[in-house]
Design a protein around this motif. Structure first.
Motif, PDB file in Angstrom:
ATOM      1  N   GLU A 125       0.835  -1.203   0.000  1.00 15.50           N
ATOM      2  CA  GLU A 125       0.000   0.000   0.000  1.00 15.50           C
ATOM      3  C   GLU A 125       0.873   1.259   0.000  1.00 15.50           C
ATOM      4  O   GLU A 125       0.588   2.222  -0.727  1.00 15.50           O
ATOM      5  N   ALA A 126       1.935   1.245   0.810  1.00 16.12           N
ATOM      6  CA  ALA A 126       2.841   2.388   0.798  1.00 16.12           C
ATOM      7  C   ALA A 126       3.551   2.497  -0.548  1.00 16.12           C
ATOM      8  O   ALA A 126       3.762   3.608  -1.070  1.00 16.12           O
ATOM      9  N   ALA A 127       3.924   1.358  -1.135  1.00 16.44           N
ATOM     10  CA  ALA A 127       4.558   1.372  -2.457  1.00 16.44           C
ATOM     11  C   ALA A 127       3.621   1.966  -3.510  1.00 16.44           C
ATOM     12  O   ALA A 127       4.055   2.728  -4.393  1.00 16.44           O
ATOM     13  N   PHE A 128       2.351   1.638  -3.417  1.00 16.67           N
ATOM     14  CA  PHE A 128       1.334   2.164  -4.334  1.00 16.67           C
ATOM     15  C   PHE A 128       1.307   3.699  -4.267  1.00 16.67           C
ATOM     16  O   PHE A 128       1.305   4.385  -5.303  1.00 16.67           O
ATOM     17  N   PHE A 171      11.548   4.217  -1.182  1.00 20.01           N
ATOM     18  CA  PHE A 171      10.790   3.579  -0.113  1.00 20.01           C
ATOM     19  C   PHE A 171      11.667   2.449   0.441  1.00 20.01           C
ATOM     20  O   PHE A 171      12.077   1.562  -0.309  1.00 20.01           O
ATOM     21  N   VAL A 172      11.974   2.503   1.738  1.00 18.04           N
ATOM     22  CA  VAL A 172      12.917   1.567   2.346  1.00 18.04           C
ATOM     23  C   VAL A 172      12.207   0.724   3.406  1.00 18.04           C
ATOM     24  O   VAL A 172      11.664   1.256   4.379  1.00 18.04           O
ATOM     25  N   ASN A 194      -0.054  -6.995  -8.524  1.00 19.98           N
ATOM     26  CA  ASN A 194      -0.500  -6.751  -9.902  1.00 19.98           C
ATOM     27  C   ASN A 194      -0.954  -5.308 -10.108  1.00 19.98           C
ATOM     28  O   ASN A 194      -0.801  -4.753 -11.216  1.00 19.98           O
ATOM     29  N   VAL A 195      -1.512  -4.688  -9.060  1.00 20.45           N
ATOM     30  CA  VAL A 195      -1.900  -3.279  -9.153  1.00 20.45           C
ATOM     31  C   VAL A 195      -0.667  -2.406  -9.381  1.00 20.45           C
ATOM     32  O   VAL A 195      -0.699  -1.449 -10.168  1.00 20.45           O
ATOM     33  N   LEU A 196       0.437  -2.731  -8.705  1.00 19.90           N
ATOM     34  CA  LEU A 196       1.667  -1.973  -8.923  1.00 19.90           C
ATOM     35  C   LEU A 196       2.130  -2.094 -10.372  1.00 19.90           C
ATOM     36  O   LEU A 196       2.601  -1.117 -10.974  1.00 19.90           O
ATOM     37  N   LYS A 206       4.693   5.285  -5.623  1.00 21.22           N
ATOM     38  CA  LYS A 206       4.810   5.209  -7.087  1.00 21.22           C
ATOM     39  C   LYS A 206       3.981   6.291  -7.786  1.00 21.22           C
ATOM     40  O   LYS A 206       4.241   6.620  -8.951  1.00 21.22           O
ATOM     41  N   MET A 207       2.989   6.850  -7.109  1.00 23.10           N
ATOM     42  CA  MET A 207       2.145   7.877  -7.718  1.00 23.10           C
ATOM     43  C   MET A 207       2.642   9.293  -7.445  1.00 23.10           C
ATOM     44  O   MET A 207       2.085  10.251  -7.983  1.00 23.10           O
TER      45      MET A 207
END
Length: 524
Positions: A251-254, A265-266, A428-430, A257-258
């Motif tokens: 979720e944080a990656a999502f 992000f670590v 898959n969303v990423l 990425k936007m």
């Protein structure tokens, strides 16, 4: 200084002393007790296995006077380890006898962490049997609940015990680590005067002074070959956790990425248990494929003058947490202590400390929406329906129908929350963010407020709040509360002979859609 009353020794039990939240609490609480509580002649820590025991001893005794060494002992008792680790476990009756023989004394308080978690039902039953002796003082120290998404544990506990898991007797007190859990237990039937909020002690030592740019440059030089999406000049958004399902890493990656700006992000550690390793491996795969900008799993290996855990904190531009479940959450208060901006999913356990955070240097979000097709909604409906059906045998009567109604409402909402997807769907969303421009534009539009807050808070400065943290979460506050619990045990807690079904009451509270997310698994 806090007095012990008639209690002269303390025996602390936990299944293991492996690195983790409970072990941290044991280390910090024992240091606090040795420092602030008078009259103690000994503290014994009992673990089911020897792993990490020497490091725990070392951490407890660091910078302590010689008298602390004389008072502290650590013992291994394999019969209290996880049930799966034992070839020939003792019967509950035999284990009760062993406990009473080795750790006897009416002036010896037994403090048992997560006694009811379902990891060793024979140990739970032995403690319940021992608690029937009203001269045996017991403090049941609850961090987690088997009723909360730990369905295999719950089934094992019910099969391996034959009496109330939450007895109320004059010699038994309970403590929890957040007020939500206290309210849950009270509403389920525990008497208010028998249960205490014992806030975890928060260490407030000196923070590292380091050149953040030097740390970031060293990280890029060391890891950019392994993580192709790493940004040489990117900000550092740090998530200091193990990669386990409830941490909801994708979720944080999502969100990251936007963002328009460059961010790394670590995530500090892998998940290691058999149940969590598949999820951890998927997170690792996403980082190493370049699907997530940043780096992963660095906290376990690095311990150089520049690349070390304390410097990762010091060099961070922001602490980020999309976690969907915490018991206490050292991460949040540590962010405040390190004077780092915090961007986090709101959890109800935060009410005890949320007021410490200033609005301009923190943000608590409720959900991360994403667009779904009709086919995706139908598939999620099938998966959630299957999970509820799988777990219906554990549920109180009538709850299945209530959950199905709430599921229908959830799936009809215009904005569906990212955290309700499976790990594979999240992954898959990423990918879709990179490959489907229309999807990306719609996701950014739906998260306009989230992304604006994330960019803004990462630029903020955090005031010094150590005094406020210490007032509620310092070591002395911890020992004062523990002293009050001991005084209550000496007076005698309230005995309830005709108990409500407390376990069923807890199940009613934890069997709700947030705790049934597919992120936890399909349910068995």
């Amino acid at each position: 200084m806090t007095d012990w009353g008639s209690i002269r020794s303390l025996t602390i039990f936990h299944y293991h002393l492996l690195p983790g939240g409970v072990t941290d609490v044991i280390v910090l609480s024992v240091r606090a007790i040795l420092t602030y509580m008078e009259g103690i002649k000994g503290i014994t820590i009992v673990s089911g296995r020897a792993d990490n025991m020497d490091k725990v001893r070392e951490k407890i005794l660091a910078d302590m006077p010689p008298s602390a060494t004389e008072k502290l002992s650590l013992e291994v008792l394999p019969s209290i380890d996880y049930r799966e680790k034992m070839k020939t476990p003792l019967s509950p009756e035999a284990l009760k006898t062993l406990l009473e023989e080795r750790f006897a004394g009416e002036d010896n308080l037994w403090m048992v962490h997560n006694y009811q978690l379902g990891k060793n039902p024979a140990f739970t039953q032995a403690l319940l049997l021992a608690g029937e002796n009203t001269k045996r003082p017991l403090l049941f120290y609850i961090h987690d609940f088997p009723e909360c998404s730990r369905y295999a544990n719950l089934a094992a506990l019910k099969e391996g015990t034959d009496r109330s898991i939450y007895p109320q007797r004059t010699n038994i007190a309970y403590c929890v680590i957040n007020d939500r859990d206290r309210q849950y237990l009270i509403s389920a039937g525990i008497e208010e005067e028998n249960i205490w909020l014992l806030n975890n002690p928060v260490p407030l030592g000196k923070t590292a002074l380091t050149d953040g740019n030097e740390v970031k440059s060293a990280l890029y030089k060391r890891y950019s070959g392994q993580f192709p999406a790493m940004k040489e000049k990117g900000k550092l958004f740090f998530y200091p956790v193990r990669s386990i399902r409830r941490k909801n890493v994708f979720e944080a990656a999502f969100l990251v990425k936007m963002l328009e700006e460059e961010v790394n992000f670590v995530v500090s550690l892998p998940g290691v248990s058999p149940a969590e390793k598949p999820y951890s491996d998927l997170v690792e795969k996403a980082f190493k494929e370049g699907l997530i900008p940043g780096l992963w799993g660095i906290g376990a290996d690095e311990e150089t003058p520049i690349l070390n855990y304390r410097n990762f904190w010091a060099a961070s531009d922001l602490i980020i947490s999309p976690s969907i479940q915490e018991g206490f959450g050292y991460l949040y208060l540590n962010a405040l202590h390190w004077r780092k901006p915090l961007y986090t999913r709101y959890l109800d356990i935060m009410e005890g400390f949320k007021s410490l955070f200033k609005p301009d240097s923190s943000h608590f979000y409720e959900q991360v929406p994403l667009p779904l097709t009709k086919e995706e909604r139908r598939e999620l409906s099938r998966q959630y329906t299957g999970k509820i059906e799988n777990l219906s045998g554990h549920m109180p009567m009538g709850l299945k129908e209530t959950l199905m109604d709430k599921l229908e409402g959830l799936l009809q909402e215009d904005q569906f929350c990212f955290s309700y997807l499976t790990p594979e769907q999240q992954y898959n969303v990423l990918r879709k963010l990179d490959n489907d421009r229309a999807f990306r534009d719609e996701a950014i539009a739906l998260n306009k407020e989230n992304l604006s807050a994330l960019a803004k808070v990462s630029l903020s400065r955090v005031p010094d709040r150590d005094r406020e943290i210490g007032a509620s979460f310092g070591s002395e506050n911890y020992t004062d509360t523990l002293g009050s619990i001991i005084s209550a045990l000496e007076r005698g807690c309230r005995e309830i002979k005709e108990e409500r079904n407390i376990q069923e009451g807890l199940e009613e509270r934890f069997f709700s859609l947030p705790y049934l997310r597919l992120l936890y698994g399909e349910g068995k």
